[in-house]
Design a protein around this motif. Structure first.
Motif, mmCIF file in Angstrom:
data_model
loop_
_atom_site.group_PDB
_atom_site.id
_atom_site.type_symbol
_atom_site.label_atom_id
_atom_site.label_comp_id
_atom_site.label_asym_id
_atom_site.label_seq_id
_atom_site.Cartn_x
_atom_site.Cartn_y
_atom_site.Cartn_z
ATOM 1 N N GLU A 107 0.807 -1.175 -0.006
ATOM 2 C CA GLU A 107 0.136 0.056 -0.112
ATOM 3 C C GLU A 107 0.857 1.354 0.046
ATOM 4 N N LYS A 108 2.195 1.235 -0.460
ATOM 5 C CA LYS A 108 3.026 2.292 -0.621
ATOM 6 C C LYS A 108 4.035 2.188 -1.718
ATOM 7 N N VAL A 109 4.596 3.261 -1.990
ATOM 8 C CA VAL A 109 5.536 3.394 -2.880
ATOM 9 C C VAL A 109 6.704 3.942 -2.481
ATOM 10 N N LEU A 110 8.051 3.253 -2.357
ATOM 11 C CA LEU A 110 9.272 3.571 -1.807
ATOM 12 C C LEU A 110 10.071 4.430 -2.886
ATOM 13 N N PHE A 111 10.492 5.433 -2.845
ATOM 14 C CA PHE A 111 11.515 5.917 -3.747
ATOM 15 C C PHE A 111 12.833 6.504 -3.149
ATOM 16 N N GLN A 112 13.789 6.467 -3.975
ATOM 17 C CA GLN A 112 15.067 6.871 -3.770
ATOM 18 C C GLN A 112 15.946 7.466 -4.788
ATOM 19 N N ASN A 151 15.890 8.483 0.916
ATOM 20 C CA ASN A 151 15.024 7.306 0.793
ATOM 21 C C ASN A 151 13.642 7.870 1.393
ATOM 22 N N ALA A 152 12.459 7.524 0.702
ATOM 23 C CA ALA A 152 11.171 8.146 1.466
ATOM 24 C C ALA A 152 10.284 7.264 0.773
ATOM 25 N N GLU A 153 9.165 7.566 1.296
ATOM 26 C CA GLU A 153 7.844 6.702 0.635
ATOM 27 C C GLU A 153 6.337 7.586 0.749
ATOM 28 N N ILE A 154 5.499 7.196 -0.018
ATOM 29 C CA ILE A 154 4.243 7.777 0.080
ATOM 30 C C ILE A 154 3.191 6.728 0.007
ATOM 31 N N PRO A 155 2.119 6.924 0.710
ATOM 32 C CA PRO A 155 0.949 5.999 0.857
ATOM 33 C C PRO A 155 0.121 5.918 -0.444
ATOM 34 N N THR A 156 -0.155 4.727 -1.075
ATOM 35 C CA THR A 156 -1.084 4.676 -2.164
ATOM 36 C C THR A 156 -2.537 4.427 -2.017
ATOM 37 N N LEU A 157 -3.078 3.914 -0.970
ATOM 38 C CA LEU A 157 -4.174 3.271 -0.650
ATOM 39 C C LEU A 157 -5.209 4.160 -1.336
ATOM 40 N N VAL A 180 7.418 5.634 -13.750
ATOM 41 C CA VAL A 180 6.017 5.377 -13.551
ATOM 42 C C VAL A 180 5.718 4.009 -13.031
ATOM 43 N N VAL A 181 4.549 3.874 -12.166
ATOM 44 C CA VAL A 181 4.182 2.711 -11.544
ATOM 45 C C VAL A 181 2.772 2.751 -11.744
#
Length: 201
Positions: A107-112, A151-157, A180-181
């Motif tokens: 339920e999240k996307v990690l990005f770096q 490194n960080a993340e955002i919720p996608t739910l 793109v995801v």
């Protein structure tokens, strides 16, 4: 009968390989007719020292990670299912820059975001814009003055189904990288709310 001639192409994530940064590199093996070929092989440097092995996951394709070091050249040594051998160069196309890696997990996307040691000052205060259906969702200030890797993340739910796009810009709004995801939450309504945030990890 014609001899099956295998060729292997390499595709660095983001389109180029930056010296000093770990990069994912995809490869694709095809035969003379353009059909997938099965290969096994290894990544080696100019002295033919083996750095890592590789194998096809499906349809003649796979991927591997490589950190290209200064004053080194790299290539793939491979053998196909018929015993034919070959060598494919892996070209380092940039000595400095920044790259963006995006990974979807539940339920999240990690990005770096990672930059090379030497970069112009515009790479030390970058901006990551995250958008969907041409609507901005997040604008993240990426400060890499002290740290080269963030490194960080955002919720996608709460997002609708669709393509979530990440675009990394330098401080002077020059686009550096894009990923793109695909988000599939079985939701099709969209009520965006732009959020701006500062990340200093």
């Amino acid at each position: 009968a014609p001899v099956s001639k295998t060729t292997v192409a390499v595709f660095p994530e983001g389109g180029y390989l930056i010296q000093g940064l770990q990069s994912r590199i995809a490869f694709k093996a095809t035969n003379a007719f353009g059909n997938p070929a099965m290969i096994k092989g290894a990544i080696a440097d100019e002295t033919n020292s083996i750095i890592d092995s590789l194998e096809v996951l499906h349809d003649g394709m796979g991927s591997f990670f490589l950190t290209a070091k200064p004053q080194h050249q790299y290539h793939l040594n491979w053998v196909d299912q018929d015993g034919n051998t070959g060598e494919t160069p892996i070209n380092i196309t940039k000595t400095e820059g920044a790259q963006l890696t995006v990974t979807k997990i539940k339920e999240k996307v990690l990005f770096q975001v990672e930059r090379s040691d030497k970069t112009p000052s515009s790479f030390k205060n970058m901006v990551l814009v995250i958008h969907m259906n041409k609507v901005g969702l997040y604008q993240v200030a990426i400060n890499t003055r002290e740290k080269k890797r963030i490194n960080a993340e955002i919720p996608t739910l709460d997002l609708p189904t669709g393509l979530l796009q990440f675009t990394l810009f330098t401080a002077d709004w020059i686009p550096v990288a894009e990923r793109v995801v695909f988000i599939n939450n079985q939701k099709h309504e969209f009520h965006p709310d732009l959020k701006a945030s500062q990340i200093n990890v």
